[in-house]
Write an enzyme that holds these catalytic residues in place. Structure first.
Site, mmCIF file in Angstrom:
data_model
loop_
_atom_site.group_PDB
_atom_site.id
_atom_site.type_symbol
_atom_site.label_atom_id
_atom_site.label_comp_id
_atom_site.label_asym_id
_atom_site.label_seq_id
_atom_site.Cartn_x
_atom_site.Cartn_y
_atom_site.Cartn_z
ATOM 1 N N ASP A 189 0.900 -7.644 -2.416
ATOM 2 C CA ASP A 189 0.138 -8.878 -2.615
ATOM 3 C C ASP A 189 0.329 -9.367 -4.043
ATOM 4 O OD1 ASP A 189 -0.572 -8.748 -0.009
ATOM 5 O OD2 ASP A 189 -2.729 -8.551 -0.329
ATOM 6 N N HIS A 191 -10.845 -4.465 6.339
ATOM 7 C CA HIS A 191 -9.612 -3.788 6.784
ATOM 8 C C HIS A 191 -9.870 -2.342 7.235
ATOM 9 C CE1 HIS A 191 -7.599 -7.262 5.166
ATOM 10 N NE2 HIS A 191 -7.989 -6.997 3.946
#
Length: 468
Positions: A150, A298
């Site tokens: 990311d 998540h």
């Protein structure tokens, strides 16, 4: 010994975005690096490389396309270990050369030589918090940086530059998940002070997928960074390995096939079997989404990857695993198959680098926060592997009702980590919060290898299980 240095130059043309773009010719400018051991205008050694451009194209009316500026890749060979080199790059025939920068090479791969400080960051983006993270990281003078996925969060923006903290919430009707590729350009310029002088090794996160025309993915990521894929026997930029002194790093891909019949798994088997622990005693693995996390965000999303790969990593005695993805800090006790195990890796999540999607705060073990199992499959790779626990204090449940015993410390703060390997068996891990002074630690532990206690090799997992 492989490492990667990056700078941003603007000598011939820049990136373009719009409805009618004209890609540049990468052969219009040479890729030259001049380097040497002394900082003076005459640098005696010359290396030539290759150049490329990439496009991000969308076959939908109203979406703007992008073509990059010219990206240069130059490989320097024959460098001495633990040595400072000075360099400048560009095309001397124009003439157009950069200012002089410097970098220090990694130590030779022997059991008593290590980079002094290794910076570990994840989920950076380009925000106020990113600035604080990188400022603190530079202050700790790392010799190497790992970025655990990311990178820019360019896919939180439409092609016209309109952005949001949650893409699917704000832009549910877009025909394809758009990106604003200029964020990559901005990020590269912002990071230059660090990555022009400190080697950085990157592994992909979900925000680097960036689907475009013809179902192409990971194009910006694969074009902008250099990877020792070929040198480590990998056929992909999404997974590779390298040595830094007495440490063998494995950067694994969570967004490409990882099952036991996949190329990545077979590559990992070969890579692990070729590691000589008398030369590189430490094994460190990194990939983006954590296998173990107590946060609601998540939660157990990467369970299928864990089911496929955990035994292999355990059997070869991987010492430390770094992850990102969850936007918080969490250090896990040594754990294997959700059971405390003194021979398992120490797992550390550092998804707190800056991002734009805000901090993860809620824990799955808090009342009302345990997700429904049907909501936990990996949204990128598919598959459903998470189920209720069958043993231990959480048996019959999908979540613990208190902080799991394998979760040692968790905190929702932005920051970064520093790994200092001291010798063949001891390493110091320190996590720093952005809101603290550079000298104040948020978490600090010694990580100790016990090679005499923990056998390694293909049969190690079976041997340890039978011993218990």
């Amino acid at each position: 010994m492989v490492s990667s240095i990056h700078i941003m130059l603007k000598f011939v043309g820049e990136s373009q975005t719009g409805y009618n773009i004209t890609p540049m010719d990468p052969k219009s400018i040479s890729s030259v690096v001049r380097y040497g051991l002394l900082r003076n205008p005459y640098l005696p050694h010359t290396a030539r490389g290759y150049s490329l451009i990439y496009n991000q194209l969308y076959p939908f009316e109203g979406l703007q396309n992008y073509t990059s500026g010219i990206i240069h890749h130059v490989r320097l060979t024959g460098l001495k270990p633990s040595t400072t080199y000075y360099y400048k790059c560009g095309d001397p025939s124009i003439p157009a050369m950069s200012q002089i920068f410097s970098f220090k090479t990694m130590p030779v791969s022997v059991p008593k030589a290590y980079p002094e400080r290794i910076g570990i960051v994840g989920d950076l983006g380009l925000t106020y918090n990113t600035t604080a993270t990188i400022d603190h990281l530079i202050g700790h003078r790392p010799d190497l940086v790992l970025l655990i996925g990311d990178v820019t969060y360019a896919n939180l923006y439409l092609t016209n530059g309109t952005g949001a903290d949650c893409y699917s919430c704000s832009f549910p009707q877009t025909p394809i998940h758009e990106t604003y590729q200029l964020r990559w350009d901005y990020w590269g310029r912002f990071m230059q002070n660090l990555v022009s002088e400190v080697p950085i090794m990157v592994v992909e996160g979900n925000h680097e997928i960036e689907e475009q025309i013809q179902n192409k993915t990971f194009v910006a990521y694969s074009s902008r960074f250099a990877f020792p894929s070929e040198e480590s026997g990998s056929s992909s930029t999404l997974y590779y390995s390298f040595n830094a002194g007495g440490i063998h790093f494995m950067m694994l891909g969570a967004y490409t096939a990882y099952n036991k019949s996949a190329d990545q798994y077979k590559w990992l088997e070969r890579d692990l079997s070729n590691v000589d622990r008398s030369t590189t005693p430490w094994l460190v693995a990194a990939w983006h989404p954590p296998w173990y996390s107590s946060y609601k965000a998540h939660y157990r999303e990467a369970e299928c990857m864990r089911v496929e790969m955990e035994e292999l990593l355990y059997s070869y005695g991987v010492d430390i695993v770094f992850n990102g993805h969850v936007h918080a800090y969490e250090r896990l006790n040594r754990v294997y198959n959700y059971t405390l195990d003194p021979c398992a890796p120490v797992y550390i999540t550092v998804g707190d680098g800056g991002n734009r999607e805000k901090m993860a705060i809620e824990h799955a073990d808090e009342p009302g926060n345990c997700p429904e199992p049907s909501t936990t499959p990996d949204p990128f790779m598919g598959g459903f592997c998470a189920a209720d626990f069958t043993t231990g204090p959480a048996a019959g449940k999908f979540c613990w009702d208190r902080q799991p015993e394998y979760s040692a410390l968790r905190e929702s703060s932005f920051g970064h980590g520093i790994l200092e390997v001291k010798n063949e068996t001891w390493a110091l891990w320190t996590w720093y919060r952005n809101q603290d002074s550079e000298s104040k630690t948020g978490d600090q532990i010694y990580i100790v290898r016990e090679p005499d206690r923990c056998p390694v090799g293909p049969e190690a997992a079976k041997s340890w299980s039978s011993a218990k």
